[in-house]
Design a protein around this motif. Structure first.
Motif, short mmCIF file in Angstrom:
data_model
loop_
_atom_site.label_atom_id
_atom_site.label_comp_id
_atom_site.label_asym_id
_atom_site.label_seq_id
_atom_site.Cartn_x
_atom_site.Cartn_y
_atom_site.Cartn_z
N MET A 130 0.73 -1.13 0.03
CA MET A 130 0.07 -0.14 0.20
C MET A 130 0.76 1.37 -0.08
SD MET A 130 -3.34 -0.67 -0.24
CE MET A 130 -3.93 1.09 0.41
N GLU A 131 1.78 1.37 0.94
CA GLU A 131 3.01 2.50 0.98
C GLU A 131 3.65 2.84 -0.42
OE1 GLU A 131 5.51 1.78 3.94
OE2 GLU A 131 4.24 1.82 5.66
N GLU A 132 3.72 1.58 -1.13
CA GLU A 132 4.59 1.93 -2.39
C GLU A 132 3.52 2.47 -3.56
OE1 GLU A 132 6.77 -0.73 -5.90
OE2 GLU A 132 6.38 -1.68 -3.80
N THR A 133 2.30 1.99 -3.45
CA THR A 133 1.26 2.46 -4.00
C THR A 133 0.92 3.90 -3.81
OG1 THR A 133 0.12 0.17 -4.33
CG2 THR A 133 -1.24 2.13 -4.92
N ASP A 134 0.98 4.16 -2.77
CA ASP A 134 0.79 5.45 -2.48
C ASP A 134 1.70 6.69 -2.75
OD1 ASP A 134 -1.72 4.87 -1.06
OD2 ASP A 134 -0.67 4.88 0.94
N ARG A 135 2.92 6.04 -2.78
CA ARG A 135 4.26 6.84 -3.26
C ARG A 135 4.10 7.04 -4.83
NH1 ARG A 135 7.07 3.54 0.36
NH2 ARG A 135 7.95 2.38 -1.36
N GLU A 136 3.56 6.01 -5.67
CA GLU A 136 3.40 6.11 -6.86
C GLU A 136 2.22 6.99 -7.15
OE1 GLU A 136 2.86 2.21 -8.54
OE2 GLU A 136 4.93 1.37 -8.30
N ALA A 137 1.21 7.08 -6.50
CA ALA A 137 0.13 7.85 -6.76
C ALA A 137 0.63 9.39 -6.41
CB ALA A 137 -1.12 7.63 -5.98
N VAL A 138 1.35 9.52 -5.37
CA VAL A 138 1.88 10.93 -5.19
C VAL A 138 2.76 11.44 -6.24
CG1 VAL A 138 3.35 12.37 -3.62
CG2 VAL A 138 1.42 10.75 -2.55
N ALA A 139 3.72 10.29 -6.84
CA ALA A 139 4.55 10.94 -7.77
C ALA A 139 3.73 11.24 -9.08
CB ALA A 139 5.72 9.85 -8.14
N THR A 140 2.87 10.42 -9.46
CA THR A 140 2.03 10.54 -10.67
C THR A 140 1.34 11.98 -10.32
OG1 THR A 140 1.84 8.31 -10.91
CG2 THR A 140 0.19 9.95 -11.98
N ALA A 141 0.89 12.40 -9.25
CA ALA A 141 -0.01 13.46 -8.97
C ALA A 141 0.80 14.74 -9.15
CB ALA A 141 -0.50 13.53 -7.62
N VAL A 142 2.25 14.50 -8.63
CA VAL A 142 3.26 15.77 -8.49
C VAL A 142 3.35 16.08 -10.25
CG1 VAL A 142 5.65 16.19 -8.23
CG2 VAL A 142 4.15 15.36 -6.33
N GLN A 143 3.85 14.96 -10.97
CA GLN A 143 4.23 15.00 -12.43
C GLN A 143 2.94 15.58 -13.29
OE1 GLN A 143 5.28 11.33 -14.31
NE2 GLN A 143 5.67 12.24 -16.13
N ARG A 144 1.80 15.26 -12.93
CA ARG A 144 0.48 15.86 -13.54
C ARG A 144 0.45 17.31 -13.09
NH1 ARG A 144 -3.23 13.84 -16.22
NH2 ARG A 144 -5.47 14.91 -16.51
N VAL A 145 0.74 17.75 -11.77
CA VAL A 145 0.51 19.10 -11.43
C VAL A 145 1.69 20.03 -12.03
CG1 VAL A 145 0.49 20.70 -9.52
CG2 VAL A 145 -0.69 18.73 -9.34
#
Length: 745
Positions: free
Chosen positions: A1-16
């Motif tokens: 779950m933690e790795e998934t959260d990190r990937e989601a945050v990274a994707t969001a940062v990239q998108r922003v």
């Protein structure tokens, strides 16, 4: 779950980061936040709906599995009960085997005892039956015959029950009763003689005819009984079913036909009025026979035989056959008049079928015509009987001759205006003219019918002409060096289509009344459509010829070699112009259509070369150089096709404008204005797709994936207001699909 959260945050940062690349985008932060919130809410709603649907499906499946388990248990218990009962009954069945054998043996012996008297007296009964037939006592003879058949059938049935495979005993019984079959045939012969003379017999001895009908009815009942037994046991005696009722009607039918055919007493050589005399005898015989059938014969048959209507139909069919035979003969003019007068007037008049004594059983309004309208038309002229086959033969021969010209090594002839042509249209319409002139000397109606026939055969001929032109193209594609004058003769085929059109209009104007125009409108439209298809396919095949030669040069477009200054477009223009020197021999409007199509295909191939992404410009200088080259080449195409369409009034600007518009997108130096330039392109050419835009941006070489995605998404959301006069061109152009998924990841 933690790795998934990190990937989601990274994707969001990239998108922003992708959204907030410029300072002016900070003003849209709230708009971006609301949009992402809506997307998140939509995804969550879909997830909840999907999970709920899965839970409902699992609940339903568990319920059905539970019900199925209960059903399986019930079936299992039922099978146990059935198995138990079956095992208990095995011994009982085996104990009854002796009883079954005894019953079969008893049945056979009983049949033998019952028929013992008939078995020993078969020869005597055969002799008695033969004597009764010779004396004409048909009912008594049939009774004895029935007894013999019954004895034989019972014996054979019992033998069949005991051992159906024992053919020896069956053949023995059949041989012993062999004379009985001869008796049956002899009796049938006597019956058919009475049936043949039924119209005479019913006047002199109606009792004899009634006896014949009773015998036939008996045989029909026996047939039905034997067929029912066959369904139950599989056994049917030899010679059954006899179908004597069906044979009786066949005999009557042949008798009526023979009576009608036998009324011709004279020939043309012995009596010029032979046909009038022949038709009058037929009229008298038919009226007399039908009156006898109505007043006397109908009383001798059961109502279900419907004997009068059956005879009426037989006479009508026999007359129809005879009239068609007469119509097929080489009749003279006065004989044709006599025949048509009898068929169209006398047959349904009060002198014949309209006779008051035959009504109401005979309704002349319900009687079909003795000969078809087509035959009536053929009788109006001697040549009409063979005209159809002759026209087909002439057209086939003309087409074969024309096909031989197609493979000549010399160019086809040209008309006074210099257009290539063959002699086919002239030959075909000269033949039509000759036949129409002959028909016009007889009457207007026949002339119209001949014209209809000519145009009908023309319709079929054009279909064959289309097929042969297609085969001509296919044979050429196998070896493009053969025939040597393929292009010239294909031009002649195209020109022939226009000549055919003009000749058809001329023929109709000359020989068809104005009030008859509507009757040929659909046929004329069909021929025009076929001719347009032939011409269109011919033009297409010629353009295929052009573009097969252009293919190597088209493959050089939008490559490094092209950018460095190869003269592919110059070669393309020279090749097209060279071909169109020959194409100048094509008649209008096909020449105009072909020029427009060639222009369109050149532009399509050029744009396709762009979309194939053979090159990706590395810098602004290359983009500028490539764009200017594209604009220059578009001008070359514009000049070429303006020259080819000189005097036609055809607009050649619009298609080349597409190349220039694409060049402007590539030439643009400020990437921030790229969206505006692309949106302008899309507004002008609304059939352009996302993959086209992606390919175009790839060719530019300076657009990032995010920029491409942003432009495409923004364009998708914008309204499209296509020009109503715009003819879609991008829908014909496909883009290699592998790069599109990569772009949108």
């Amino acid at each position: 779950m933690e790795e998934t959260d990190r990937e989601a945050v990274a994707t969001a940062v990239q998108r922003v980061a992708g959204m907030l690349q410029r300072p002016d985008q900070l003003d849209k932060v709230e708009q971006y936040r609301r949009r992402e919130a809506r997307k998140k809410a939509s995804v969550e709603a879909r997830l909840k709906a999907a999970i709920q649907s899965q839970l409902d499906g699992v609940r339903t499946g568990l319920s059905q599995l539970h019900n199925a388990l209960n059903d399986v248990k019930d079936i299992q218990q039922s099978l146990i009960d059935v198995n138990k009962d079956w095992r208990q009954s095995i011994n009982t069945i085996e104990n009854l085997k002796d009883v079954k054998d005894a019953v079969v043996q008893h049945s056979q012996l009983a049949a033998a005892v019952e028929n013992l008297k008939n078995i020993f007296s078969v020869p005597e009964i055969v002799r008695e039956t033969h004597d009764l037939i010779e004396r004409g006592e048909l009912l008594q003879a049939h009774r004895k015959l029935m007894d013999l058949e019954c004895s034989r059938d019972n014996l054979m049935y019992e033998q069949y029950r005991m051992d159906s495979k024992n053919t020896h005993d069956m053949n023995l019984i059949h041989t012993y009763f062999g004379d009985m079959q001869k008796l049956s045939e002899e009796l049938a012969k006597q019956l058919w003689m009475v049936v043949q003379r039924s119209l005479v017999t019913v006047r002199r001895d109606p009792t004899l005819l009634v006896s014949v009908v009773r015998i036939i009815e008996r045989e029909e009942k026996i047939d039905r009984r034997m067929l029912d037994r066959k369904k139950q046991t599989g056994f049917i005696p030899p010679g059954r079913p006899k179908k004597w009722k069906e044979k009786m009607f066949n005999i009557l039918d042949r008798t009526v036909s023979t009576r009608i055919e036998g009324t011709q007493a004279d020939t043309r050589e012995s009596d010029k009025m032979w046909l009038v005399r022949h038709l009058e005898i037929i009229r008298k015989y038919v009226v007399d026979d039908l009156l006898v059938a109505k007043t006397l014969l109908d009383q001798c048959f059961p109502p279900n035989y419907d004997i009068f209507n059956k005879l009426l139909n037989m006479y009508h069919q026999a007359l129809s056959t005879r009239m068609q035979e007469l119509a097929a003969e080489d009749l003279e003019a006065n004989e044709i008049v006599s025949l048509l007068s009898w068929v169209l007037n006398t047959y349904k008049s009060t002198e014949m079928m309209g006779n008051a004594e035959l009504s109401p059983e005979v309704d002349v309004n319900s009687l079909d015509a003795l000969i078809s309208q087509n035959v009536v038309d053929q009788l109006l002229s001697k040549y009409m009987s063979t005209l159809t086959s002759n026209i087909i033969g002439w057209l086939r021969k003309a087409l074969e001759t024309d096909k031989k010209d197609w493979i000549k090594e010399t160019e086809p002839e040209a008309d006074q205006d210099g257009y290539y042509q063959t002699t086919l249209p002239a030959i075909v319409f000269q033949m039509f003219e000759q036949n129409l002139q002959v028909a016009a000397q007889i009457n207007e109606d026949l002339k119209t019918k001949v014209l209809l026939l000519c145009l009908q055969q023309m319709n079929s001929f054009l279909t064959r002409y289309k097929d042969e032109a297609q085969l001509y193209k296919e044979e050429h594609l196998k070896n493009r060096q053969y025939p040597q004058c393929y292009v010239q003769y294909m031009i002649a085929v195209i020109n022939n289509c226009q000549t055919f059109k003009e000749s058809i209009i001329s023929l109709k104007r000359k020989y068809l009344k104005l009030e008859m125009e509507d009757t040929l409108s659909s046929s004329h439209a069909s021929m025009d459509a076929t001719l347009d298809i032939i011409a269109k396919e011919g033009c297409s095949s010629l353009l295929d010829e052009v573009f097969m030669d252009l293919e190597p040069h088209l493959n050089e477009l939008m490559t490094k070699k092209w950018l460095m200054g190869c003269n592919a477009v110059g070669t393309i223009c020279v090749t097209v112009e060279d071909y169109f020197n020959d194409f100048s021999k094509i008649k209008k409007p096909y020449k105009k259509t072909m020029t427009v199509e060639a222009h369109r295909r050149v532009v399509v191939e050029y744009i396709r070369a762009i979309m194939l992404k053979r090159i990706s410009f590395k810098n602004a200088e290359e983009r500028k150089e490539g764009a200017e080259r594209m604009i220059k080449e578009a001008e070359q195409f514009r000049f070429l096709f303006k020259k080819l369409t000189a005097g036609s009034g055809e607009d050649t600007e619009g298609l080349c404008d597409i190349i220039e518009a694409i060049a402007e997108v590539i030439k643009l130096t400020d990437p921030s204005l790229l969206y505006l330039e692309v949106s302008t392109l899309v507004s002008k050419y609304p059939d352009i797709r996302d993959d086209h835009i992606a390919a175009l941006l790839t060719v530019r070489g300076d657009a990032s994936r995010d920029m491409k995605q942003t432009i495409i998404e923004t364009l998708d959301q914008g309204p499209s207001q296509p020009n109503p006069n715009y003819v879609p061109i991008f829908k014909e152009i496909t883009v290699p699909t592998l790069t599109v998924p990569k772009l949108l990841k």
